[in-house]
Design a protein around this motif. Sequence first.
Motif, PDB file in Angstrom:
ATOM      1  N   ALA A  15       0.831  -1.214   0.000  1.00 33.64           N
ATOM      2  CA  ALA A  15       0.000   0.000   0.000  1.00 33.64           C
ATOM      3  C   ALA A  15       0.868   1.268   0.000  1.00 33.64           C
ATOM      4  O   ALA A  15       0.577   2.229   0.700  1.00 33.64           O
ATOM      5  CB  ALA A  15      -0.971  -0.005   1.172  1.00 33.64           C
ATOM      6  N   GLY A  16       1.966   1.224  -0.749  1.00 32.75           N
ATOM      7  CA  GLY A  16       2.846   2.383  -0.863  1.00 32.75           C
ATOM      8  C   GLY A  16       3.910   2.497   0.209  1.00 32.75           C
ATOM      9  O   GLY A  16       4.813   3.314   0.099  1.00 32.75           O
ATOM     10  N   ASP A  17       3.814   1.695   1.277  1.00 35.12           N
ATOM     11  CA  ASP A  17       4.809   1.731   2.363  1.00 35.12           C
ATOM     12  C   ASP A  17       5.951   0.770   2.054  1.00 35.12           C
ATOM     13  O   ASP A  17       5.711  -0.428   1.858  1.00 35.12           O
ATOM     14  CB  ASP A  17       4.180   1.327   3.699  1.00 35.12           C
ATOM     15  CG  ASP A  17       3.156   2.324   4.204  1.00 35.12           C
ATOM     16  OD1 ASP A  17       3.288   3.520   3.870  1.00 35.12           O
ATOM     17  OD2 ASP A  17       2.248   1.912   4.937  1.00 35.12           O
ATOM     18  N   PRO A  18       7.205   1.258   2.034  1.00 41.57           N
ATOM     19  CA  PRO A  18       8.341   0.363   1.784  1.00 41.57           C
ATOM     20  C   PRO A  18       8.482  -0.679   2.895  1.00 41.57           C
ATOM     21  O   PRO A  18       8.278  -0.383   4.069  1.00 41.57           O
ATOM     22  CB  PRO A  18       9.546   1.300   1.782  1.00 41.57           C
ATOM     23  CG  PRO A  18       8.985   2.661   1.554  1.00 41.57           C
ATOM     24  CD  PRO A  18       7.608   2.652   2.138  1.00 41.57           C
ATOM     25  N   VAL A  19       8.831  -1.886   2.488  1.00 38.06           N
ATOM     26  CA  VAL A  19       9.052  -2.970   3.440  1.00 38.06           C
ATOM     27  C   VAL A  19      10.505  -2.922   3.897  1.00 38.06           C
ATOM     28  O   VAL A  19      11.429  -2.905   3.087  1.00 38.06           O
ATOM     29  CB  VAL A  19       8.726  -4.330   2.791  1.00 38.06           C
ATOM     30  CG1 VAL A  19       9.146  -5.483   3.688  1.00 38.06           C
ATOM     31  CG2 VAL A  19       7.231  -4.409   2.477  1.00 38.06           C
ATOM     32  N   ASP A  20      10.692  -2.891   5.218  1.00 35.39           N
ATOM     33  CA  ASP A  20      12.023  -2.840   5.820  1.00 35.39           C
ATOM     34  C   ASP A  20      12.559  -4.242   6.081  1.00 35.39           C
ATOM     35  O   ASP A  20      13.747  -4.492   5.931  1.00 35.39           O
ATOM     36  CB  ASP A  20      11.973  -2.040   7.119  1.00 35.39           C
ATOM     37  CG  ASP A  20      13.345  -1.846   7.734  1.00 35.39           C
ATOM     38  OD1 ASP A  20      14.284  -1.517   6.985  1.00 35.39           O
ATOM     39  OD2 ASP A  20      13.473  -2.023   8.955  1.00 35.39           O
ATOM     40  N   ALA A  21      11.673  -5.166   6.492  1.00 31.61           N
ATOM     41  CA  ALA A  21      12.127  -6.511   6.842  1.00 31.61           C
ATOM     42  C   ALA A  21      11.019  -7.530   6.590  1.00 31.61           C
ATOM     43  O   ALA A  21       9.835  -7.214   6.682  1.00 31.61           O
ATOM     44  CB  ALA A  21      12.523  -6.559   8.315  1.00 31.61           C
ATOM     45  N   ILE A  22      11.449  -8.733   6.290  1.00 36.14           N
ATOM     46  CA  ILE A  22      10.544  -9.881   6.190  1.00 36.14           C
ATOM     47  C   ILE A  22      10.771 -10.710   7.442  1.00 36.14           C
ATOM     48  O   ILE A  22      11.890 -11.146   7.708  1.00 36.14           O
ATOM     49  CB  ILE A  22      10.857 -10.746   4.947  1.00 36.14           C
ATOM     50  CG1 ILE A  22      10.760  -9.928   3.664  1.00 36.14           C
ATOM     51  CG2 ILE A  22       9.973 -11.978   4.915  1.00 36.14           C
ATOM     52  CD1 ILE A  22       9.377  -9.550   3.243  1.00 36.14           C
ATOM     53  N   ARG A  23       9.727 -10.910   8.210  1.00 34.99           N
ATOM     54  CA  ARG A  23       9.868 -11.729   9.421  1.00 34.99           C
ATOM     55  C   ARG A  23       9.710 -13.208   9.110  1.00 34.99           C
ATOM     56  O   ARG A  23      10.385 -14.038   9.699  1.00 34.99           O
ATOM     57  CB  ARG A  23       8.833 -11.326  10.466  1.00 34.99           C
ATOM     58  CG  ARG A  23       9.136 -10.006  11.093  1.00 34.99           C
ATOM     59  CD  ARG A  23       8.348  -9.829  12.337  1.00 34.99           C
ATOM     60  NE  ARG A  23       8.755  -8.574  12.948  1.00 34.99           N
ATOM     61  CZ  ARG A  23       8.343  -8.185  14.114  1.00 34.99           C
ATOM     62  NH1 ARG A  23       7.516  -8.934  14.798  1.00 34.99           N
ATOM     63  NH2 ARG A  23       8.746  -7.038  14.591  1.00 34.99           N
ATOM     64  N   GLU A  24       8.774 -13.494   8.183  1.00 33.07           N
ATOM     65  CA  GLU A  24       8.461 -14.899   7.916  1.00 33.07           C
ATOM     66  C   GLU A  24       7.697 -15.004   6.605  1.00 33.07           C
ATOM     67  O   GLU A  24       7.027 -14.068   6.190  1.00 33.07           O
ATOM     68  CB  GLU A  24       7.602 -15.418   9.074  1.00 33.07           C
ATOM     69  CG  GLU A  24       7.346 -16.875   9.084  1.00 33.07           C
ATOM     70  CD  GLU A  24       6.584 -17.323  10.330  1.00 33.07           C
ATOM     71  OE1 GLU A  24       6.397 -18.545  10.450  1.00 33.07           O
ATOM     72  OE2 GLU A  24       6.177 -16.485  11.155  1.00 33.07           O
TER      73      GLU A  24
END
Length: 68
Positions: A15-24
């Motif tokens: 939704a336009g927000d950059p992803v900083d980390a993938i937890r799982e």
Amino acid sequence: MPVTVGPGGRPLTVAGDPVDAIRESWLVEDRWWTANPLRRRYWEVVTVGGRDLVVFRDLVEGSWYRQR
């Protein structure tokens, strides 16, 4: 839900927000014996703003959704 993806289908923005980390990440396959099988790839992500979200892609139809 608009999700942009990178290599391997990894979410880069939600939704336009950059992803900083993938937890799982996990795959769910169910009802494969029926006319309406369920096949989804789930991702638990943390956005740059600190939001913890679970999103999934319906692998049958190709659409993205947010788990609530």
